[in-house]
Design a protein around this motif. Structure first.
Motif, PDB file in Angstrom:
ATOM      1  N   GLN A 136       0.816  -1.201   0.000  1.00 23.87           N
ATOM      2  CA  GLN A 136       0.000   0.000   0.000  1.00 23.87           C
ATOM      3  C   GLN A 136       0.862   1.268   0.000  1.00 23.87           C
ATOM      4  O   GLN A 136       0.539   2.255  -0.668  1.00 23.87           O
ATOM      5  CB  GLN A 136      -0.935  -0.003   1.214  1.00 23.87           C
ATOM      6  CG  GLN A 136      -1.955   1.113   1.217  1.00 23.87           C
ATOM      7  CD  GLN A 136      -3.055   0.884   2.233  1.00 23.87           C
ATOM      8  OE1 GLN A 136      -4.232   0.836   1.896  1.00 23.87           O
ATOM      9  NE2 GLN A 136      -2.681   0.721   3.491  1.00 23.87           N
ATOM     10  N   ALA A 137       1.990   1.219   0.710  1.00 24.17           N
ATOM     11  CA  ALA A 137       2.855   2.394   0.821  1.00 24.17           C
ATOM     12  C   ALA A 137       3.536   2.747  -0.501  1.00 24.17           C
ATOM     13  O   ALA A 137       3.938   3.893  -0.702  1.00 24.17           O
ATOM     14  CB  ALA A 137       3.910   2.159   1.902  1.00 24.17           C
ATOM     15  N   THR A 138       3.669   1.776  -1.392  1.00 25.77           N
ATOM     16  CA  THR A 138       4.381   2.029  -2.657  1.00 25.77           C
ATOM     17  C   THR A 138       3.451   1.960  -3.865  1.00 25.77           C
ATOM     18  O   THR A 138       3.922   1.866  -4.999  1.00 25.77           O
ATOM     19  CB  THR A 138       5.527   1.015  -2.844  1.00 25.77           C
ATOM     20  OG1 THR A 138       4.978  -0.321  -2.913  1.00 25.77           O
ATOM     21  CG2 THR A 138       6.518   1.096  -1.694  1.00 25.77           C
ATOM     22  N   LEU A 139       2.150   2.021  -3.631  1.00 25.36           N
ATOM     23  CA  LEU A 139       1.186   1.887  -4.715  1.00 25.36           C
ATOM     24  C   LEU A 139       1.395   2.937  -5.798  1.00 25.36           C
ATOM     25  O   LEU A 139       1.419   2.614  -6.990  1.00 25.36           O
ATOM     26  CB  LEU A 139      -0.240   1.958  -4.159  1.00 25.36           C
ATOM     27  CG  LEU A 139      -1.386   2.009  -5.188  1.00 25.36           C
ATOM     28  CD1 LEU A 139      -1.330   0.828  -6.140  1.00 25.36           C
ATOM     29  CD2 LEU A 139      -2.736   2.073  -4.478  1.00 25.36           C
ATOM     30  N   ALA A 140       1.528   4.197  -5.415  1.00 21.83           N
ATOM     31  CA  ALA A 140       1.686   5.271  -6.402  1.00 21.83           C
ATOM     32  C   ALA A 140       2.935   5.055  -7.250  1.00 21.83           C
ATOM     33  O   ALA A 140       2.893   5.162  -8.481  1.00 21.83           O
ATOM     34  CB  ALA A 140       1.747   6.628  -5.697  1.00 21.83           C
ATOM     35  N   ARG A 141       4.040   4.730  -6.605  1.00 17.91           N
ATOM     36  CA  ARG A 141       5.296   4.532  -7.330  1.00 17.91           C
ATOM     37  C   ARG A 141       5.227   3.335  -8.272  1.00 17.91           C
ATOM     38  O   ARG A 141       5.617   3.424  -9.444  1.00 17.91           O
ATOM     39  CB  ARG A 141       6.442   4.331  -6.329  1.00 17.91           C
ATOM     40  CG  ARG A 141       7.823   4.193  -6.961  1.00 17.91           C
ATOM     41  CD  ARG A 141       8.820   3.667  -5.961  1.00 17.91           C
ATOM     42  NE  ARG A 141       8.536   2.281  -5.590  1.00 17.91           N
ATOM     43  CZ  ARG A 141       9.108   1.651  -4.565  1.00 17.91           C
ATOM     44  NH1 ARG A 141       9.949   2.290  -3.776  1.00 17.91           N
ATOM     45  NH2 ARG A 141       8.819   0.387  -4.313  1.00 17.91           N
ATOM     46  N   ASP A 142       4.693   2.214  -7.775  1.00 17.95           N
ATOM     47  CA  ASP A 142       4.661   0.998  -8.588  1.00 17.95           C
ATOM     48  C   ASP A 142       3.671   1.116  -9.745  1.00 17.95           C
ATOM     49  O   ASP A 142       3.932   0.622 -10.845  1.00 17.95           O
ATOM     50  CB  ASP A 142       4.302  -0.207  -7.716  1.00 17.95           C
ATOM     51  CG  ASP A 142       5.375  -0.506  -6.676  1.00 17.95           C
ATOM     52  OD1 ASP A 142       6.515  -0.046  -6.865  1.00 17.95           O
ATOM     53  OD2 ASP A 142       5.065  -1.184  -5.678  1.00 17.95           O
TER      54      ASP A 142
END
Length: 214
Positions: A56-62
């Motif tokens: 969830q913490a890296t959703l935007a980046r991924d």
């Protein structure tokens, strides 16, 4: 006595009731969350869906990285979903259609310009490998049905064993959804020669972004 009355009379007078053989089907139930997830992923992958598992913490980046890799520069996104702000960050620098107002005012852009549509899922069914969407005015069903690629955001914690489990978890018995969309893969059809084709009546690609939210 008419022919209709004669037939009905014979049916009512039949002494032998129609026998119904008991069915042996039982809804699938998993041992734990991991087993539910594995069955869901296996089922929807077998129907040619693609899976992107992210934290969830890296959703935007991924998600942004995937869009860059696929060359997606124009998308349609709804409003009010759980990860709306994150999706906006992932789509920064791209052309984003946010449907509002009359369908006719944004129909041409949706059909002719958008390469992908991003939607949120209400949950998923492990038994059949199926996504469950609840389209509404903020996230119209056309977003998932029109663009060539459908990107579905799914919280891993919302995968249920079966449809009955999803209904119970969502307490739908108290307020049934007005619109329900079940998605088990990209759009596909076959002609009389049994040649399978994708994208004839909807998206030719389905990306399930499985968000680890626990």
């Amino acid at each position: 006595m008419s022919s209709k009355e004669a037939i009905l009379s014979r049916l009512r007078g039949a002494a032998t009731p129609i026998a119904h053989a008991p069915h042996g089907w039982q809804p699938w139930r998993g041992e734990d969350e991991q087993e539910r997830r594995e069955r869901f992923v296996a089922g929807i992958s077998a129907s040619h869906a693609e899976i992107l598992t992210v934290q969830q913490a890296t959703l935007a980046r991924d998600l942004a990285a995937w869009l860059d890799e696929e060359g997606v520069t124009s998308l349609a996104c709804g409003q009010g979903g759980r990860w709306q702000a994150v999706v906006a960050a992932a789509c920064a620098g791209r052309s984003v259609l946010t449907p509002s107002g009359e369908f006719a005012s944004w129909k041409d852009d949706l059909f002719d310009v958008c390469q992908a549509g991003i939607t949120h899922c209400a949950g998923a069914i492990a038994d059949t490998g199926t996504l469950v969407l609840l389209p509404d005015g903020s996230e119209p069903r056309t977003i998932s049905l029109v663009p060539p690629c459908h990107i579905a955001l799914l919280a891993a914690s919302t995968i249920a064993d079966n449809l009955a489990g999803l209904v119970a978890a969502g307490r739908w018995q108290q307020a049934m959804p007005t619109n329900l969309l079940l998605v088990s893969g990209p759009s596909k059809t076959a002609d009389i020669q049994q040649t399978l084709a994708y994208g004839a009546h909807g998206p030719s690609r389905l990306l399930v972004v499985l968000v680890e939210d626990c």
